[in-house]
Design a protein around this motif. Structure first.
Motif, PDB file in Angstrom:
ATOM      1  N   GLN A 265       3.921  -1.855  16.518  1.00 42.30           N
ATOM      2  CA  GLN A 265       3.976  -1.798  15.176  1.00 42.30           C
ATOM      3  C   GLN A 265       2.507  -1.335  14.514  1.00 42.30           C
ATOM      4  O   GLN A 265       2.439  -0.635  13.499  1.00 42.30           O
ATOM      5  CB  GLN A 265       4.389  -3.251  14.545  1.00 42.30           C
ATOM      6  CG  GLN A 265       4.532  -3.320  13.028  1.00 42.30           C
ATOM      7  CD  GLN A 265       4.981  -4.664  12.570  1.00 42.30           C
ATOM      8  OE1 GLN A 265       5.780  -5.262  12.997  1.00 42.30           O
ATOM      9  NE2 GLN A 265       4.248  -5.133  11.369  1.00 42.30           N
ATOM     10  N   ASP A 266       1.618  -1.570  15.231  1.00 44.81           N
ATOM     11  CA  ASP A 266       0.024  -0.973  14.729  1.00 44.81           C
ATOM     12  C   ASP A 266       0.271   0.581  14.742  1.00 44.81           C
ATOM     13  O   ASP A 266      -0.633   1.121  13.819  1.00 44.81           O
ATOM     14  CB  ASP A 266      -1.122  -1.433  16.078  1.00 44.81           C
ATOM     15  CG  ASP A 266      -1.262  -2.845  15.689  1.00 44.81           C
ATOM     16  OD1 ASP A 266      -1.312  -3.459  14.708  1.00 44.81           O
ATOM     17  OD2 ASP A 266      -1.562  -3.550  16.571  1.00 44.81           O
ATOM     18  N   GLN A 311       6.127   5.832   1.609  1.00 45.26           N
ATOM     19  CA  GLN A 311       7.270   5.703   0.788  1.00 45.26           C
ATOM     20  C   GLN A 311       8.483   4.916   1.465  1.00 45.26           C
ATOM     21  O   GLN A 311       8.829   5.632   2.622  1.00 45.26           O
ATOM     22  CB  GLN A 311       7.881   6.675   0.075  1.00 45.26           C
ATOM     23  CG  GLN A 311       9.072   6.637  -0.976  1.00 45.26           C
ATOM     24  CD  GLN A 311       9.395   7.729  -1.667  1.00 45.26           C
ATOM     25  OE1 GLN A 311       8.970   8.808  -1.812  1.00 45.26           O
ATOM     26  NE2 GLN A 311      10.765   7.633  -2.333  1.00 45.26           N
ATOM     27  N   ALA A 312       9.050   3.648   1.315  1.00 47.32           N
ATOM     28  CA  ALA A 312      10.187   3.259   1.989  1.00 47.32           C
ATOM     29  C   ALA A 312      11.323   3.867   1.558  1.00 47.32           C
ATOM     30  O   ALA A 312      11.366   4.730   0.497  1.00 47.32           O
ATOM     31  CB  ALA A 312      10.237   1.633   1.530  1.00 47.32           C
ATOM     32  N   LYS A 433       2.006  -3.828   3.223  1.00 46.50           N
ATOM     33  CA  LYS A 433       2.990  -4.871   2.885  1.00 46.50           C
ATOM     34  C   LYS A 433       4.101  -4.248   2.912  1.00 46.50           C
ATOM     35  O   LYS A 433       5.306  -4.851   3.329  1.00 46.50           O
ATOM     36  CB  LYS A 433       2.673  -5.794   1.695  1.00 46.50           C
ATOM     37  CG  LYS A 433       3.404  -6.934   1.390  1.00 46.50           C
ATOM     38  CD  LYS A 433       3.042  -7.687   0.031  1.00 46.50           C
ATOM     39  CE  LYS A 433       3.902  -8.725   0.132  1.00 46.50           C
ATOM     40  NZ  LYS A 433       3.491  -9.625  -1.451  1.00 46.50           N
ATOM     41  N   ALA A 434       4.435  -3.363   1.925  1.00 45.22           N
ATOM     42  CA  ALA A 434       5.914  -2.641   1.898  1.00 45.22           C
ATOM     43  C   ALA A 434       6.082  -2.130   3.516  1.00 45.22           C
ATOM     44  O   ALA A 434       7.380  -2.135   3.678  1.00 45.22           O
ATOM     45  CB  ALA A 434       5.742  -1.450   1.017  1.00 45.22           C
ATOM     46  N   TYR A 435       5.350  -1.456   4.127  1.00 44.23           N
ATOM     47  CA  TYR A 435       5.701  -0.959   5.432  1.00 44.23           C
ATOM     48  C   TYR A 435       6.002  -2.094   6.266  1.00 44.23           C
ATOM     49  O   TYR A 435       7.097  -1.860   6.980  1.00 44.23           O
ATOM     50  CB  TYR A 435       4.301  -0.215   6.009  1.00 44.23           C
ATOM     51  CG  TYR A 435       4.442  -0.123   7.574  1.00 44.23           C
ATOM     52  CD1 TYR A 435       5.040   0.799   7.939  1.00 44.23           C
ATOM     53  CD2 TYR A 435       3.647  -1.259   8.307  1.00 44.23           C
ATOM     54  CE1 TYR A 435       5.233   0.778   9.454  1.00 44.23           C
ATOM     55  CE2 TYR A 435       3.795  -1.143   9.690  1.00 44.23           C
ATOM     56  CZ  TYR A 435       4.613  -0.133  10.206  1.00 44.23           C
ATOM     57  OH  TYR A 435       4.530   0.100  11.567  1.00 44.23           O
ATOM     58  N   ARG A 436       5.359  -3.111   6.115  1.00 52.16           N
ATOM     59  CA  ARG A 436       5.881  -4.277   7.213  1.00 52.16           C
ATOM     60  C   ARG A 436       7.341  -4.908   6.613  1.00 52.16           C
ATOM     61  O   ARG A 436       7.894  -5.283   7.860  1.00 52.16           O
ATOM     62  CB  ARG A 436       4.747  -5.435   7.093  1.00 52.16           C
ATOM     63  CG  ARG A 436       3.468  -4.843   7.672  1.00 52.16           C
ATOM     64  CD  ARG A 436       2.440  -6.138   8.210  1.00 52.16           C
ATOM     65  NE  ARG A 436       1.255  -5.904   9.008  1.00 52.16           N
ATOM     66  CZ  ARG A 436       0.337  -6.638   9.249  1.00 52.16           C
ATOM     67  NH1 ARG A 436       0.714  -7.895   9.243  1.00 52.16           N
ATOM     68  NH2 ARG A 436      -0.627  -6.145  10.185  1.00 52.16           N
ATOM     69  N   LYS A 437       7.407  -4.972   5.545  1.00 54.04           N
ATOM     70  CA  LYS A 437       8.824  -5.228   5.008  1.00 54.04           C
ATOM     71  C   LYS A 437       9.820  -4.578   5.675  1.00 54.04           C
ATOM     72  O   LYS A 437      10.835  -4.807   6.097  1.00 54.04           O
ATOM     73  CB  LYS A 437       9.001  -5.408   3.635  1.00 54.04           C
ATOM     74  CG  LYS A 437      10.169  -5.954   3.044  1.00 54.04           C
ATOM     75  CD  LYS A 437      10.205  -6.011   1.500  1.00 54.04           C
ATOM     76  CE  LYS A 437      11.696  -6.540   0.943  1.00 54.04           C
ATOM     77  NZ  LYS A 437      11.536  -6.402  -0.456  1.00 54.04           N
ATOM     78  N   TYR A 439       9.363  -2.153   8.357  1.00 48.79           N
ATOM     79  CA  TYR A 439       9.742  -2.341   9.747  1.00 48.79           C
ATOM     80  C   TYR A 439      10.207  -3.570  10.086  1.00 48.79           C
ATOM     81  O   TYR A 439      10.775  -3.374  11.389  1.00 48.79           O
ATOM     82  CB  TYR A 439       8.160  -2.215  10.108  1.00 48.79           C
ATOM     83  CG  TYR A 439       8.091  -1.817  11.726  1.00 48.79           C
ATOM     84  CD1 TYR A 439       7.867  -0.438  11.946  1.00 48.79           C
ATOM     85  CD2 TYR A 439       8.208  -2.609  12.616  1.00 48.79           C
ATOM     86  CE1 TYR A 439       7.675  -0.037  13.327  1.00 48.79           C
ATOM     87  CE2 TYR A 439       8.040  -2.325  14.119  1.00 48.79           C
ATOM     88  CZ  TYR A 439       7.986  -0.801  14.453  1.00 48.79           C
ATOM     89  OH  TYR A 439       7.796  -0.553  15.683  1.00 48.79           O
ATOM     90  N   SER A 440      10.445  -4.594   9.485  1.00 51.08           N
ATOM     91  CA  SER A 440      10.876  -5.729  10.085  1.00 51.08           C
ATOM     92  C   SER A 440      12.438  -5.791  10.337  1.00 51.08           C
ATOM     93  O   SER A 440      13.034  -6.311  11.072  1.00 51.08           O
ATOM     94  CB  SER A 440      10.641  -6.924   8.964  1.00 51.08           C
ATOM     95  OG  SER A 440      11.273  -6.861   7.873  1.00 51.08           O
TER      96      SER A 440
END
Length: 459
Positions: A265-266, A311-312, A433-437, A439-440
């Motif tokens: 994920q990094d 951008q998500a 924060k948006a990226y981690r959401k 990627y989850s």
């Protein structure tokens, strides 16, 4: 002409005098040999220039067509501060032990995400698997055998024979569309993994349970991918193909390849971490990849400028594809802007990125794959494609060099950082924060946890 004749007459007399002193031949024979030498002299000179021309032509051919490969092992990047202190060189046997000790002492963090997300992952590059060849591949917590039939079809199966456990990737032989076990010559079909022949079976019957898991695979744009998902019923998403590569309009110019000590994920998280661009990648690339020395005073004349946004997916877009827009330029004395490149990056699932580049001289694309070899070891490859031109023969090799240096700077951070599950973020870090959401979504309830994967590996 008279001057040229006098010069040749003088050389002939000198040659004749020398031969009379150093040879037992008759004067007539020596004069004949000297005349032959003078006749052949223009031909000899022509041959020399011709050979030089051939060498230069071949050199240009190699430069124009030969792909550039930049490859680094697990101990090559990010540990020089430890190795230098211990005075350990590249050929020292203590190098691997010292790096592994540093890896064991590293605090990796708490509550790490599962190490093997769901999605398409590269297991091999197409050029590394010839027709009729089988290879053992270890990744994603799996041991696989990847083989190509004589017709060119690629198949991926579990590696271990259900009979007595031999690894089919180590000595297995491709026969038709099957692979034959090296231990007892049981054959398994690449179509469905079913055993098709046991040569010493007197009855000729094959148990129905004699079957290997067949992995969904896809060969496209120079890579062989497998679909990895903990839910066997999950439907793979449609793969994004770069048609310019597939139909041959764009050609392969080279690659870099790295092994990185970090969680998967990094690596793609860097796309959303826009603040790190100025800190890590702002300093002049000519100062090298070691971030301890990347900001010398002499290199301040030129700095890299980055304008980035992540951008998500928007409503109606494929949920597994995120986007990043990036504008790069090189600023000389913070006044003159050169080398502008516009980048649109598509993060497709957890382990694949297409970076579409546009320069003043035309387009090119970089394909990035990230594949977990171990829970905290990632194999990262970037392959460069562009139209076949003299300009690209020069520029693409420079681009590989520059991208490799910049990526190695990230590696020095990744190789030693903790994964923080709940990081301390400020307002300007909202994209992380948006990226981690986003990627989850690639983790499932049944995904193998980091702790379980690590315990299995340690055993």
């Amino acid at each position: 002409m008279e001057k040229l004749g006098s010069m040749m007459e003088y050389r002939l007399k000198t040659l004749t005098s020398w031969m009379m002193r150093t040879s037992n031949g008759t004067l007539e024979e020596l004069l004949n040999d000297a005349c032959d030498t003078l006749v052949l002299w223009p031909w000899t000179t022509g041959l020399w220039y011709g050979t030089l021309g051939v060498v230069l032509t071949y050199g240009f051919y190699l430069f124009y067509y030969q792909a550039m490969v930049w490859k680094r092992d697990l101990t090559d990047i990010g540990y020089n501060h430890i190795l230098d202190a211990a005075r350990i060189g590249k050929s020292d046997r203590k190098r691997v032990d010292t790096v592994n000790r540093a890896r064991r002492l590293r605090k990796i963090g708490d509550r790490l995400p599962p190490p093997y997300p769901n999605g398409w992952f590269s297991v091999l590059e197409s050029e590394d698997l010839a027709r009729g060849q089988a290879k053992a591949v270890d990744c994603l917590g799996q041991n696989l055998v990847v083989f190509r039939t004589d017709e060119g079809e690629v198949n991926v199966l579990d590696a271990y024979c259900p009979h007595l456990g031999a690894n089919l990737g180590v000595g297995g032989i491709v026969r038709g569309d099957c692979i034959e076990c090296p231990f007892h010559h049981w054959s398994f079909s690449g179509r469905d993994g079913q055993c098709t022949n046991i040569p010493y079976s007197k009855s000729g019957t094959v148990p129905k349970v004699a079957r290997l898991r067949k992995w969904r695979s896809l060969e496209v744009n120079g890579f062989i991918f497998v679909w990895h998902h903990v839910d066997p019923e999950a439907v793979p998403w449609e793969f994004n193909v770069v048609q310019e590569i597939e139909d041959g309009r764009w050609v392969y110019y080279g690659k870099n390849e790295f092994l990185v000590n970090c969680h998967i994920q990094d690596v793609p998280e860097n796309g959303a971490d826009v603040a790190h661009l100025a800190a890590v990648h702002g300093p002049n690339m000519m100062s090298g990849s070691d971030i301890r020395y990347s900001r010398p005073a002499w290199a301040d004349f030129g700095m890299h400028s980055w304008l980035a946004s992540w951008q998500a997916p928007e409503e109606g877009d494929p949920t597994h594809v995120a986007k990043m827009d990036l504008v790069h330029s090189f600023r000389i004395f913070n006044k003159f802007e050169v080398g502008k490149i516009d980048v649109r990056a598509y993060q497709i699932g957890p382990g694949y990125v297409q970076l579409m580049m546009m320069t003043g001289m035309g387009p090119f694309v970089v394909l990035q794959t990230v594949t977990p070899i171990e829970p905290l070891v990632q194999k990262v490859i970037h392959r460069f494609y562009a139209p076949r031109t003299v300009w690209n023969a020069i520029f693409q090799k420079f681009a590989i060099l520059a991208e490799s240096i910049m990526f190695e700077r990230d590696m020095m951070v990744w190789n030693h950082k903790q994964f923080i599950d709940n990081p301390l973020l400020i307002k300007e870090d909202h994209l992380i924060k948006a990226y981690r959401k986003w990627y989850s979504q690639f983790y499932s309830e049944n995904s193998v946890s980091f702790t379980m994967a690590k315990e299995k590996l340690d055993w």
